[in-house]
Design a protein around this motif. Structure first.
Motif, PDB file in Angstrom:
ATOM      1  N   ALA A  78       0.868  -1.409   0.109  1.00 38.19           N
ATOM      2  CA  ALA A  78      -0.065   0.006  -0.099  1.00 38.19           C
ATOM      3  C   ALA A  78       0.741   1.177  -0.082  1.00 38.19           C
ATOM      4  CB  ALA A  78      -0.806  -0.023   1.153  1.00 38.19           C
ATOM      5  N   SER A  79       1.879   1.187   0.978  1.00 43.95           N
ATOM      6  CA  SER A  79       2.837   2.509   0.814  1.00 43.95           C
ATOM      7  C   SER A  79       3.638   2.520  -0.552  1.00 43.95           C
ATOM      8  CB  SER A  79       3.880   2.225   1.886  1.00 43.95           C
ATOM      9  OG  SER A  79       4.621   0.998   1.779  1.00 43.95           O
ATOM     10  N   ASN A  80       3.944   1.603  -1.042  1.00 42.92           N
ATOM     11  CA  ASN A  80       4.548   1.552  -2.329  1.00 42.92           C
ATOM     12  C   ASN A  80       3.739   2.106  -3.501  1.00 42.92           C
ATOM     13  OD1 ASN A  80       6.994   0.634  -1.042  1.00 42.92           O
ATOM     14  ND2 ASN A  80       7.254  -1.246  -2.356  1.00 42.92           N
ATOM     15  N   VAL A  81       2.469   1.635  -3.326  1.00 48.97           N
ATOM     16  CA  VAL A  81       1.629   1.979  -4.390  1.00 48.97           C
ATOM     17  C   VAL A  81       1.222   3.437  -4.262  1.00 48.97           C
ATOM     18  CG1 VAL A  81      -0.814   2.030  -5.202  1.00 48.97           C
ATOM     19  CG2 VAL A  81       0.383  -0.398  -4.684  1.00 48.97           C
ATOM     20  N   LYS A  82       1.161   3.864  -3.236  1.00 50.84           N
ATOM     21  CA  LYS A  82       1.084   5.383  -3.092  1.00 50.84           C
ATOM     22  C   LYS A  82       2.062   6.278  -3.507  1.00 50.84           C
ATOM     23  CE  LYS A  82      -1.533   8.857  -1.354  1.00 50.84           C
ATOM     24  NZ  LYS A  82      -0.434   9.942  -1.741  1.00 50.84           N
ATOM     25  N   ALA A  83       3.301   5.664  -3.242  1.00 51.71           N
ATOM     26  CA  ALA A  83       4.642   6.490  -3.613  1.00 51.71           C
ATOM     27  C   ALA A  83       4.714   6.535  -5.188  1.00 51.71           C
ATOM     28  CB  ALA A  83       5.872   5.655  -3.033  1.00 51.71           C
ATOM     29  N   VAL A  84       4.538   5.255  -5.823  1.00 50.03           N
ATOM     30  CA  VAL A  84       4.503   5.281  -7.284  1.00 50.03           C
ATOM     31  C   VAL A  84       3.373   6.155  -8.210  1.00 50.03           C
ATOM     32  CG1 VAL A  84       3.755   3.699  -9.313  1.00 50.03           C
ATOM     33  CG2 VAL A  84       5.430   2.695  -7.407  1.00 50.03           C
ATOM     34  N   PHE A  85       2.147   6.224  -7.431  1.00 53.55           N
ATOM     35  CA  PHE A  85       1.150   7.024  -8.045  1.00 53.55           C
ATOM     36  C   PHE A  85       1.506   8.667  -7.800  1.00 53.55           C
ATOM     37  CE2 PHE A  85      -1.680   3.573  -8.257  1.00 53.55           C
ATOM     38  CZ  PHE A  85      -2.581   3.782  -9.306  1.00 53.55           C
ATOM     39  N   ASP A  86       2.142   8.687  -6.680  1.00 54.22           N
ATOM     40  CA  ASP A  86       2.555  10.310  -6.636  1.00 54.22           C
ATOM     41  C   ASP A  86       3.771  10.574  -7.369  1.00 54.22           C
ATOM     42  OD1 ASP A  86       0.956  10.482  -4.409  1.00 54.22           O
ATOM     43  OD2 ASP A  86       2.388   9.934  -2.952  1.00 54.22           O
ATOM     44  N   GLN A  87       4.555   9.513  -7.899  1.00 55.68           N
ATOM     45  CA  GLN A  87       5.720   9.892  -8.687  1.00 55.68           C
ATOM     46  C   GLN A  87       5.270   9.850 -10.105  1.00 55.68           C
ATOM     47  OE1 GLN A  87       8.457   6.464  -8.879  1.00 55.68           O
ATOM     48  NE2 GLN A  87       9.549   7.301 -10.533  1.00 55.68           N
ATOM     49  N   PHE A  88       3.998   9.542 -10.595  1.00 55.00           N
ATOM     50  CA  PHE A  88       3.677   9.552 -11.759  1.00 55.00           C
ATOM     51  C   PHE A  88       2.373  10.335 -12.115  1.00 55.00           C
ATOM     52  CE2 PHE A  88       6.184   5.802 -12.059  1.00 55.00           C
ATOM     53  CZ  PHE A  88       6.865   5.944 -13.300  1.00 55.00           C
ATOM     54  N   ASP A  89       1.966  11.056 -10.954  1.00 58.10           N
ATOM     55  CA  ASP A  89       0.801  11.774 -10.999  1.00 58.10           C
ATOM     56  C   ASP A  89       1.361  13.164 -11.337  1.00 58.10           C
ATOM     57  OD1 ASP A  89      -1.670  13.059 -10.859  1.00 58.10           O
ATOM     58  OD2 ASP A  89      -1.558  12.976  -8.611  1.00 58.10           O
ATOM     59  N   ASP A  90       1.493  13.644 -12.600  1.00 55.09           N
ATOM     60  CA  ASP A  90       1.934  14.777 -13.107  1.00 55.09           C
ATOM     61  C   ASP A  90       1.072  16.169 -12.602  1.00 55.09           C
ATOM     62  OD1 ASP A  90       3.845  13.314 -14.313  1.00 55.09           O
ATOM     63  OD2 ASP A  90       2.781  13.386 -16.228  1.00 55.09           O
ATOM     64  N   ASN A  91      -0.152  16.099 -12.647  1.00 51.07           N
ATOM     65  CA  ASN A  91      -0.970  17.237 -12.179  1.00 51.07           C
ATOM     66  C   ASN A  91      -1.489  17.259 -10.762  1.00 51.07           C
ATOM     67  OD1 ASN A  91      -2.617  14.986 -12.452  1.00 51.07           O
ATOM     68  ND2 ASN A  91      -4.369  15.477 -14.058  1.00 51.07           N
ATOM     69  N   ASN A  92      -0.859  16.208 -10.113  1.00 56.09           N
ATOM     70  CA  ASN A  92      -1.169  16.073  -8.527  1.00 56.09           C
ATOM     71  C   ASN A  92      -2.654  16.153  -8.250  1.00 56.09           C
ATOM     72  OD1 ASN A  92       1.545  16.602  -7.792  1.00 56.09           O
ATOM     73  ND2 ASN A  92       1.329  18.674  -8.080  1.00 56.09           N
ATOM     74  N   SER A  93      -3.366  15.279  -8.923  1.00 54.48           N
ATOM     75  CA  SER A  93      -5.041  14.900  -8.900  1.00 54.48           C
ATOM     76  C   SER A  93      -5.355  13.941  -7.998  1.00 54.48           C
ATOM     77  CB  SER A  93      -5.658  14.937 -10.470  1.00 54.48           C
ATOM     78  OG  SER A  93      -4.818  13.344 -10.764  1.00 54.48           O
ATOM     79  N   GLY A  94      -4.145  13.322  -7.390  1.00 56.64           N
ATOM     80  CA  GLY A  94      -4.415  12.106  -6.522  1.00 56.64           C
ATOM     81  C   GLY A  94      -4.844  10.993  -7.125  1.00 56.64           C
ATOM     82  N   SER A  95      -4.702  10.827  -8.482  1.00 58.55           N
ATOM     83  CA  SER A  95      -5.227   9.719  -9.463  1.00 58.55           C
ATOM     84  C   SER A  95      -4.345   9.712 -10.659  1.00 58.55           C
ATOM     85  CB  SER A  95      -6.641   9.581  -9.839  1.00 58.55           C
ATOM     86  OG  SER A  95      -7.178  10.886 -10.396  1.00 58.55           O
ATOM     87  N   LEU A  96      -4.319   8.889 -11.498  1.00 53.40           N
ATOM     88  CA  LEU A  96      -3.492   8.389 -12.896  1.00 53.40           C
ATOM     89  C   LEU A  96      -4.527   8.495 -13.984  1.00 53.40           C
ATOM     90  CD1 LEU A  96      -0.753   5.921 -11.745  1.00 53.40           C
ATOM     91  CD2 LEU A  96      -0.748   8.586 -11.781  1.00 53.40           C
ATOM     92  N   SER A  97      -4.425   9.121 -14.876  1.00 54.68           N
ATOM     93  CA  SER A  97      -5.028   8.818 -16.187  1.00 54.68           C
ATOM     94  C   SER A  97      -4.441   7.916 -17.062  1.00 54.68           C
ATOM     95  CB  SER A  97      -5.034  10.158 -17.121  1.00 54.68           C
ATOM     96  OG  SER A  97      -3.651  10.578 -17.244  1.00 54.68           O
ATOM     97  N   LEU A  98      -5.004   7.457 -18.041  1.00 53.75           N
ATOM     98  CA  LEU A  98      -4.638   6.387 -18.879  1.00 53.75           C
ATOM     99  C   LEU A  98      -3.104   6.518 -19.227  1.00 53.75           C
ATOM    100  CD1 LEU A  98      -5.060   3.853 -20.166  1.00 53.75           C
ATOM    101  CD2 LEU A  98      -5.945   4.857 -22.189  1.00 53.75           C
ATOM    102  N   ASP A  99      -2.702   7.553 -19.706  1.00 53.17           N
ATOM    103  CA  ASP A  99      -1.374   7.749 -20.054  1.00 53.17           C
ATOM    104  C   ASP A  99      -0.400   7.816 -19.011  1.00 53.17           C
ATOM    105  OD1 ASP A  99      -2.373   8.300 -22.845  1.00 53.17           O
ATOM    106  OD2 ASP A  99      -2.144  10.498 -22.638  1.00 53.17           O
ATOM    107  N   GLU A 100      -0.882   8.279 -17.672  1.00 54.94           N
ATOM    108  CA  GLU A 100       0.063   8.270 -16.700  1.00 54.94           C
ATOM    109  C   GLU A 100       0.140   7.036 -16.180  1.00 54.94           C
ATOM    110  OE1 GLU A 100      -0.920  12.818 -14.747  1.00 54.94           O
ATOM    111  OE2 GLU A 100      -2.140  11.030 -14.096  1.00 54.94           O
ATOM    112  N   PHE A 101      -0.995   5.991 -16.329  1.00 52.57           N
ATOM    113  CA  PHE A 101      -0.948   4.704 -15.785  1.00 52.57           C
ATOM    114  C   PHE A 101      -0.242   3.937 -16.592  1.00 52.57           C
ATOM    115  CE2 PHE A 101      -2.879   0.508 -15.397  1.00 52.57           C
ATOM    116  CZ  PHE A 101      -2.882   0.562 -14.189  1.00 52.57           C
TER     117      PHE A 101
END
Length: 233
Positions: A78-101
């Motif tokens: 869970a902590s690693n997933v949150k870190a990866v999402f924060d790393q690739f979340d370019d617009n700081n929305s708290g979620s990933l779009s298809l391109d970011e995913f």
């Protein structure tokens, strides 16, 4: 020596179970000095304690250790997933779009997480749409963790989930299309009947204006044997 008193007997059978003394040495005084009928009783006791009771106790400890390890693994993931999402979340929305995913899936950290969760991902688009339950084009860390928990297993589990999702979409589209076709056929049938009725009454009007006697029929199909039958909707 082994059975001089109650305390010595309890201590002796305890040693026999845990290896403090060989149980064969304890068996000999029972056979030679007390009764040969105690030999099978003592053997049943040793078999029960060694093969059943100790295995059950060992299983309890092993299961407890596995549960603890699973909880630690879940917290770590869970902590690693949150870190990866924060790393690739370019617009700081708290979620990933298809391109970011797609970019996140290609990273080593995400591949490590997916391998630990026993998920074989062959196509990022299918996984993204499966995790995007709300259909808003974004995947949150919680949705990713919960979705991956449902998809744990070999590639067949992921393929089956994708197939079920696509089949659901296809079934919905087919029902909408069938309803549209049925509505159009009803409209077309009503239009054909209306045209036939108008042609029937127009023919009667022409006959009457020409002075040709004719019979008025309630059903347009009975006006003439040469007239085509009305089409049912």
């Amino acid at each position: 020596y082994f059975y001089g008193s109650l305390g010595d007997t309890v201590l002796s059978v305890y040693k026999a179970v845990l290896g403090g003394v060989d149980w064969g040495d304890m068996l000999e005084p029972l056979r030679t000095q007390i009764s040969v009928f105690l030999v099978p009783c003592f053997m049943v006791y040793i078999a029960f304690v060694v093969l059943c009771m100790l295995n059950v106790i060992t299983g309890v400890f092993v299961e407890s250790a596995l549960v603890t390890a699973k909880k630690d693994k879940a917290c770590y993931m869970a902590s690693n997933v949150k870190a990866v999402f924060d790393q690739f979340d370019d617009n700081n929305s708290g979620s990933l779009s298809l391109d970011e995913f797609q970019d996140a899936i290609g990273s080593d950290d995400m591949q490590t997480i997916l391998c630990a969760l026993e998920i074989d991902v062959s196509e990022a688009d299918g996984l993204f749409h499966l995790l995007d339950i709300e259909g808003n084009g974004h995947v949150t860390p919680d949705a990713f963790a919960n979705g991956c928990a449902r998809l744990r297993g070999p590639a067949k589990a992921l393929e089956l989930a994708i197939l079920m999702r696509e089949f659901g979409k296809l079934s919905t589209s087919f029902q909408q299309y069938a309803h549209s076709v049925e509505t159009r056929f009803k409209w077309l049938g009503a239009l054909v009947q209306d045209r036939q009725s108008r042609a029937h009454w127009a023919a009667i009007g022409k006959r009457q204006s020409a002075g040709i006697p004719g019979q008025v029929f309630a059903n347009p199909s009975e006006a003439s044997p040469d007239s085509p039958p009305p089409m049912s909707p």
